[in-house]
Design an enzyme around this catalytic site. Structure first.
Site, short mmCIF file in Angstrom:
data_model
loop_
_atom_site.label_atom_id
_atom_site.label_comp_id
_atom_site.label_asym_id
_atom_site.label_seq_id
_atom_site.Cartn_x
_atom_site.Cartn_y
_atom_site.Cartn_z
N THR A 91 47.65 42.71 31.60
CA THR A 91 47.26 44.00 31.03
C THR A 91 48.36 45.04 31.21
O THR A 91 48.50 45.95 30.39
CB THR A 91 45.94 44.46 31.68
OG1 THR A 91 44.93 43.54 31.30
CG2 THR A 91 45.53 45.84 31.26
N TYR A 120 41.98 45.49 23.40
CA TYR A 120 43.42 45.42 23.65
C TYR A 120 43.83 43.97 23.86
O TYR A 120 43.00 43.10 24.12
CB TYR A 120 43.81 46.28 24.87
CG TYR A 120 43.55 45.63 26.20
CD1 TYR A 120 42.31 45.73 26.80
CD2 TYR A 120 44.55 44.92 26.86
CE1 TYR A 120 42.06 45.13 28.02
CE2 TYR A 120 44.31 44.31 28.08
CZ TYR A 120 43.08 44.41 28.66
OH TYR A 120 42.83 43.81 29.86
N THR A 174 45.80 40.58 36.19
CA THR A 174 45.04 40.63 37.44
C THR A 174 44.05 39.47 37.60
O THR A 174 43.63 39.19 38.72
CB THR A 174 44.27 41.96 37.54
OG1 THR A 174 43.39 42.07 36.42
CG2 THR A 174 45.20 43.15 37.59
N ASP A 175 43.70 38.81 36.49
CA ASP A 175 42.64 37.78 36.57
C ASP A 175 42.98 36.68 37.58
O ASP A 175 42.11 36.22 38.32
CB ASP A 175 42.40 37.14 35.20
CG ASP A 175 41.73 38.09 34.21
OD1 ASP A 175 41.44 39.24 34.59
OD2 ASP A 175 41.52 37.68 33.06
N LYS A 205 40.72 39.56 43.87
CA LYS A 205 40.24 40.55 42.89
C LYS A 205 38.76 40.78 43.16
O LYS A 205 37.96 39.84 43.17
CB LYS A 205 40.47 40.06 41.46
CG LYS A 205 40.15 41.14 40.44
CD LYS A 205 40.63 40.79 39.04
CE LYS A 205 40.31 41.95 38.10
NZ LYS A 205 40.67 41.66 36.71
N GLU A 254 25.55 23.33 59.53
CA GLU A 254 24.41 22.63 58.92
C GLU A 254 24.86 21.32 58.27
O GLU A 254 24.07 20.42 58.09
CB GLU A 254 23.79 23.53 57.85
CG GLU A 254 22.79 24.52 58.39
CD GLU A 254 22.10 25.26 57.26
OE1 GLU A 254 21.09 24.76 56.75
OE2 GLU A 254 22.60 26.33 56.87
#
Ligand code: ASP
Length: 349
Positions: free
Chosen positions: A33, A46, A112-113, A185, A306
């Site tokens: 981005t 965008y 950023t993903d 993120k 567990e």
């Protein structure tokens, strides 16, 4: 006498020239981005990964006062399309730049993903501990109050700073500094998009000043065995998430695909329901290395709570989230298939 004065003048001149030399920072652009453009001043419709690196640099006034900047375009993708092939290319280029002494620090602009995944991959594979700083933006370059120029400025300040020397791979976002290992993120749209859920940021870049207040104790860079020089791919590792009443469809599909490793995004302390426990047993029998991680955003997955890992043949991710555990397992499998050794990697890296 004249000669002595001349020599003295030359000496002072060259010393002052040297003293004024700015740190050299190379910007490696990969898209995202931060390089995104749209037709309106908001984020609507965008497209990420449009602007070239020279436009990113031109959008930041004063960058040339912080460092000698050079730029390279390594890729130009939205980071939802980040690939292992691009990671390998980035790793190769970073190691070359430091080996040839082309820069004192590197900034990577990135969507950023998947930025946290690239950051962890590089922190395990780059063979130098000079600063490598990833950053990006939540708003495209054409949006009102685009955050990219400020993040890029701060990332360059960090990469050029003496405080960052020896710190290796970091992620800088919205004035906070995170380790490449622990950055995650945590928000889909806000500009404060990153945090380290277990430990918080390790420092800050504020008004052009870098301050660190914590340090990573895990091994990284050249203290890991993950020298991937010459590799063109990594062993395939799948991630499967669990939820209430989850069928074993995901794990069975991964087994059918002959993956080398499997990470489960389990429940609570990495727990698996009964059908998925049976599916994991089958995967382990087929020689697939299985790591239990958790879908819970913070905390550790511990051995033999567990779930009986010794009986099931599973490894735990410690505090790595599934997407980060996948990276360590892919790299671990380039070295060994030994369960105890792989488990040790998860406790150390
Ligand atoms: N989808 C974009 C990317 O990861 C989002 C961003 O950069 O913020 O490239």
């Amino acid at each position: 006498m004249k000669k002595v004065f001349f020599l003295l003048f030359l000496l002072i001149f060259s010393v002052s020239l040297f003293a004024q030399r700015l740190p050299r920072v190379r910007i490696l652009a990969t898209g995202g981005t931060i390089a995104g453009t749209g037709a309106s001043a908001d984020r609507a419709a965008y497209t990420a990964g449009e602007l070239p690196v020279k436009d990113l640099i031109a959008a930041v006034p004063g960058l040339d006062k912080v460092a000698e900047i050079t730029g390279e375009q390594v890729a130009n993708v939205g980071s939802q399309d980040m690939t292992v092939a691009i990671w390998i290319k980035l790793n190769k280029r970073i190691n070359e730049i430091f080996k040839n002494d082309e820069a004192d620090g590197i900034v990577i602009t990135h969507g950023t993903d998947t930025q946290e995944e690239t950051a962890y991959f590089l922190s395990l594979t780059v063979r130098y501990d000079k600063p490598v700083v990833l950053t990006g933006a939540m708003r495209p370059a054409t949006a009102i109050s685009a955050d990219g120029p400020k993040n890029l400025y701060d990332a360059v300040v960090l990469a050029a700073s003496k405080e960052a020397q020896g710190k290796g791979v970091m992620l800088e976002f919205s004035e906070s500094i995170f380790t490449g290992r622990d950055a995650v993120k945590i928000n889909t749209t806000h500009v404060e998009a990153f945090n380290s859920p277990n430990d918080g940021p390790i420092g800050q870049v504020y008004d052009g000043q870098v301050v660190f207040y914590k340090q990573l104790l895990r091994k990284e860079n050249k203290s890991t065995p993950f020298d991937i020089t010459g590799m063109t791919s990594l062993p395939e590792v799948a991630v499967v998430y669990l939820y209430a009443d989850a069928p074993a469809t995901g794990i069975n599909a991964a087994i059918a695909k002959n993956v080398k490793g499997l990470v489960t995004g389990g429940l609570g302390n990495g727990n698996l329901n009964k059908v998925n426990t049976t599916a994991v047993e089958a995967a382990v029998k087929r020689g697939i290395s299985v790591v239990r991680a958790s879908r819970v955003p913070s905390g550790r997955v511990v051995l033999h709570d567990e779930t009986d890992d010794a009986k099931l043949g599973t490894i735990v991710s410690d505090d790595l989230l599934p997407q980060k555990a996948r990276i360590l397992l892919m790299l671990g499998l380039t070295q060994t298939m030994d369960k105890a050794q792989l488990q040790q990697y998860f406790f150390e890296y």
